[in-house]
Every structure is written in structure tokens, then in C-alpha cells.
Design an enzyme around this catalytic site. Structure first.
Site, short mmCIF file in Angstrom:
data_model
loop_
_atom_site.label_atom_id
_atom_site.label_comp_id
_atom_site.label_asym_id
_atom_site.label_seq_id
_atom_site.Cartn_x
_atom_site.Cartn_y
_atom_site.Cartn_z
CG HIS A 209 -48.68 57.86 -20.01
ND1 HIS A 209 -48.00 58.80 -20.76
CD2 HIS A 209 -49.97 57.90 -20.45
CE1 HIS A 209 -48.83 59.39 -21.60
NE2 HIS A 209 -50.03 58.87 -21.43
CE LYS B 176 -53.36 55.08 -25.74
NZ LYS B 176 -53.70 56.47 -26.07
CG HIS C 222 -53.46 51.59 -23.04
ND1 HIS C 222 -54.76 51.95 -22.83
CD2 HIS C 222 -52.71 52.61 -22.54
CE1 HIS C 222 -54.82 53.13 -22.25
NE2 HIS C 222 -53.59 53.57 -22.05
CG HIS D 299 -52.18 56.24 -17.50
ND1 HIS D 299 -51.63 55.03 -17.86
CD2 HIS D 299 -52.79 56.72 -18.61
CE1 HIS D 299 -51.89 54.78 -19.13
NE2 HIS D 299 -52.60 55.79 -19.61
#
Length: 460
Positions: free
Chosen positions: A326, A330, A355, A379
Site C-alpha cells: 500500500h 513512499k 504517495h 488507503h
């Protein structure tokens, strides 16, 4: 609303997937971390594989070279935080520019003065420069050793041969013994490693300034960085206009995935997909000391919630992969921002928020993981519409995303962060319960509480 709409989407069976396609597309995440234009590792695979063919490599040897080239930067995230700390610089641009210098003392000094602490106070910059000038060789060796060893270890986790692991481990060794981390020289350097380094230099300079610049670097570094016969073979390859024309084609990925060694990878099974997801989660979590094992913990909490909610085993397995990956995006965010102890300014906060979009875009390009891309992208959404990046509301957020969101925030609150200490679990759940119906699905929060209590009871 269909809570399982992503999971029920048609998905390629592992038997229909090829390892080269899967890893080639995931290598785009490594390119971003290294500050390279997207497709760098794929282009290196073309350069290096063509070079290998020209010197007579074939079969297993050529396949090992091919996967070394695609995965040469597997350890790229492991020294990012250290670079920021030592050089007071953005790790992504630092890595990008570092690939354009040679190993002469003058070039190294110019680079250090040009990159170190430009946005820091005078005293901070002075202390950093003094430390680098006094300990530069050890700092450089340690950074490269961390990166290369970590990359080799992850390649082993992904079931690749020792030839691939050794090729990644020795990527920065130079023919004359002046490389790092071990100072290997001549024939002691694995052939795959020296070809991968040559391919990297060719792509970096070709992308920046064209074929002549790339070949000038190969000539200048022959017998210093590269084996003489490899430099000569590259000169012959570089004399073919068709080689450069192909390297610049927009469909270069398709060409690379059609090369003979692309057909020799191990079969992609469901178990292998799990291993690959776990390996890339390790790349993600190595980016920052504050996110060490974050993806693995989020995956554990995700699975606890999913089990409590009655999801079937194959559904849970699929959701675990979404949890593992997920935060893939990043890798595109500088550690100067990820590890900043103070308040983020608007531009930094925008970079952090980007991100999830990076995660979605990268995963959407990978056939095996395209159906988990929307979960990664969403998310950080909230039920009240105040999340990002899309501002989804209520039933627009599927159950799988609600589960991962709950797990992600629980870990973020219960683990140490650069701006605060870890919170006690009672405080974590007090905060989360206060946001039920606005940020979180109450059923997911209750399922996590119930599942953790059950685990604690078993441990007791």
C-alpha cells in the site's frame, strides 16, 4: 455498493504471468527511488542483455544477467535516511546526481560542496562538511555496502540465484580496485556486476546527453571501472545506430520483455507472488527507520480484521498483498520529508499526500497487482470525504480499503514516529473510536480490537 468489487475483478492467473514482466514493471519503483527517469532499469536490461549476447552469453548465464539488470537497485531505499542525515540533502536528487560523477577526488569534492546542507544553517553545514571530509571514504563505503548487501539479500528472498545476488552485491566495484564496498579488482568482480555498472553509466549519460556522451564515459572509464573487453564490446554495440534508436523507443519495455532471457524466469505461482510482495514491502520499509516493518505490521493487522469479519482464505491472501504494497509510493518521497521531526510546510505535506497516488499508478502497471492498485490509492480516504487523494465518501470506499485504512492508522499511532513517541494502545483505540463513522468503519475497529484480544489471550 459492493464491498468486494476489487477482489472479484477478473485477474490473471499466475500461470499466465511472466516473472520478467512482473519485476520489470515493479522496477519502475526502484527508478523513482534512485532519482532516475522511469524505465531506467528496463533500459539497463536492454543495454546489458544486448552486450551479454554480443560477448557470447546465453542460457542460464544470460538469464542471470538479465534479472541482475532489472533488480540492480533492490537495495536503493536502505541508505536514503543515512544520506539525508549525513549530507543534509534530498536523498533522491543526491542519488540522481551522484551517478553522473567519476571517482576522482576533485569530482567527489565538488559534488560534496555542491550538495551538502544547502538549505541548512551555516554551522550545521560546516559540521556536516567537516565530518564528510574527515570520514568520507568510510561514509561512502558504508552507504554502498548497506545498499548492495540489502539488495542482494532481497534478491535471495525473491528466490534468485547466487549469480544474481552477487551481481547486485558487487554493482559498485571497479575494474581497477577503486570501487566499493570490498575493493574487488579485475576478474574478482562478478561479470554480471561489471556489465550492470556499465549499462547503468550508459543509460544515465545517454538519457541526459545522448549517445556520444554515453560512449565518451565508457571510453574514459575503460580499464578503470570496466573490463577492457566489455568496454570494447560496448564500443562495437554503440556503433550501431539501430541500438540507440531501439533504446529510445517508447515501447522499450515490450522489447525488453520479449528478449530470450525473459522467457527463462521461474514460474509465477501464488506463493511466489506472496514472496515478491513481501520483498518489495521490505524495500518500502527500508526507506525510513520510522517505517521499519510498517508494511508487515499493517499486513498482520489487516489479516486480523479480515479474519474477524469472515473473509475467505483466498480473499484474505489477496488483501494481504494490498497491505504489503500500500505504501509503494513512499519510495518517491524524500526522506527529508518522511523523517522530518517538525511540522510539515504545505509543499512537504503535498509531497506526503502524493504517495498514495504514486502507489496506485505504479501498481496499476503490474498485471499481477493491478487489482489492488485502487486500495493502495485510497488507503488515506475517510468516510466523511475529508481524506485524500480523491475525497471519497461513505459507500464509495470499499470494505477492503476500510480494512487497510484501519490497520494503517492503528500502526501509525501505536508505533514511534519522527514527530512523537508511540502511543499506548488504550489511547490509540480511544482516538480511533472517536473517529468511527467519520474516518473509520466501526466494524473494522471492533474487529481489530477483538482480534488483538484473542491473540493476547492465546499468548497468555
Amino acid at each position: 455498493m459492493s464491498f468486494t468489487r476489487f477482489y472479484q475483478r477478473d485477474r490473471p492467473a499466475p500461470a499466465d504471468l511472466r516473472l520478467a514482466d512482473l519485476l520489470g514493471m515493479l522496477s519502475r519503483a526502484l527508478d523513482i527511488t534512485e532519482g532516475q527517469p522511469e524505465g531506467h532499469c528496463i533500459r539497463c536490461a536492454y543495454i546489458g542483455t544486448r552486450l551479454g549476447q554480443n560477448i557470447g552469453m546465453n542460457g542460464t548465464d544470460l538469464a542471470d544477467l538479465y534479472f541482475t539488470l532489472l533488480l540492480k537497485d533492490l537495495g536503493c531505499s536502505s541508505n536514503a535516511a543515512r544520506i539525508c542525515s549525513l549530507y543534509l540533502a534530498d536523498d533522491i536528487s543526491f542519488k540522481r546526481d551522484f551517478k553522473t560523477i567519476d571517482d576522482s577526488l576533485g569530482a567527489a569534492l565538488r559534488f560534496v560542496f555542491a550538495k551538502t546542507g544547502l538549505e541548512s544553517g551555516l554551522s550545521e553545514r560546516f559540521r556536516a562538511l567537516v565530518n564528510i571530509l574527515q570520514n568520507g571514504q568510510k561514509i561512502s563505503r558504508d552507504l554502498i555496502e548497506t545498499r548492495c548487501q540489502r539488495g542482494a539479500d532481497i534478491a535471495g528472498q525473491m528466490r534468485f540465484s547466487m549469480a544474481v545476488q552477487d551481481g547486485i552485491r558487487a554493482l559498485d566495484e571497479h575494474w581497477n580496485g577503486g570501487g566499493k564496498p570490498d575493493g574487488l579488482a579485475g576478474a574478482a568482480i562478478p561479470r554480471n556486476a561489471n556489465i550492470a555498472l556499465l549499462a547503468q553509466v550508459v543509460d544515465v549519460f545517454h538519457t541526459e546527453a545522448g549517445p556520444d556522451a554515453a560512449m565518451a564515459e565508457v571510453t574514459a572509464r575503460a580499464c578503470k571501472w570496466f573490463a577492457p573487453d566489455l568496454a570494447q564490446a560496448m564500443a562495437e554495440l554503440g556503433a550501431e545506430p539501430a541500438f540507440w534508436a531501439t533504446l529510445s523507443r517508447p515501447d522499450i519495455a515490450d522489447i525488453v520483455f520479449a528478449l530470450p532471457p525473459a522467457h527463462q524466469g521461474a514460474p509465477v505461482t501464488e506463493d511466489y507472488l506472496d514472496d515478491i510482495a513481501q520483498a518489495f514491502a521490505a524495500v518500502i520499509d527500508a526507506k525510513s527507520p520510522f517505517t521499519a516493518d510498517h508494511s508487515s505490521r499493517v499486513t498482520l493487522y489487516t489479516d486480523i480484521i479480515a479474519e474477524e469479519l469472515g473473509l475467505k482464505p483466498d480473499h484474505r491472501r489477496w488483501l494481504r498483498r494490498a497491505a504489503l504494497l500500500h505504501d509503494l509510493g513512499k519510495l518517491a518521497v524524500s526522506n527529508q520529508i518522511l523523517d522530518k521531526p517538525g511540522k510539515l510546510d504545505p509543499d512537504e505535506w503535498a509531497a506526503i499526500k502524493s504517495h498514495s497516488l504514486h502507489s496506485e499508478r505504479l501498481l496499476a502497471q503490474v498485471a499481477a497487482f493491478a487489482d489492488i492498485a485502487p486500495i493502495a490509492g485510497a488507503h488515506h480516504e475517510r468516510l466523511d470525504g475529508k481524506g485524500y487523494p480523491y475525497g471519497l465518501v461513505g459507500d464509495q470506499i470499499c470494505l477492503e480499503t476500510r480494512i487497510v485504512t484501519t490497520a494503517d492508522v492503528f500502526d501509525a499511532l501505536s508505533a514511534e514516529r519522527p514527530y512523537r513517541a508511540a502511543m499506548p494502545l488504550a489511547k490509540v483505540f480511544e482516538i480511533m473510536e472517536g473517529d468511527i463513522g467519520t474516518a473509520f468503519d466501526g466494524a473494522c475497529v471492533v474487529a481489530l480490537q477483538r482480534g488483538l484480544a484473542r491473540l493476547n489471550a492465546r499468548a497468555a
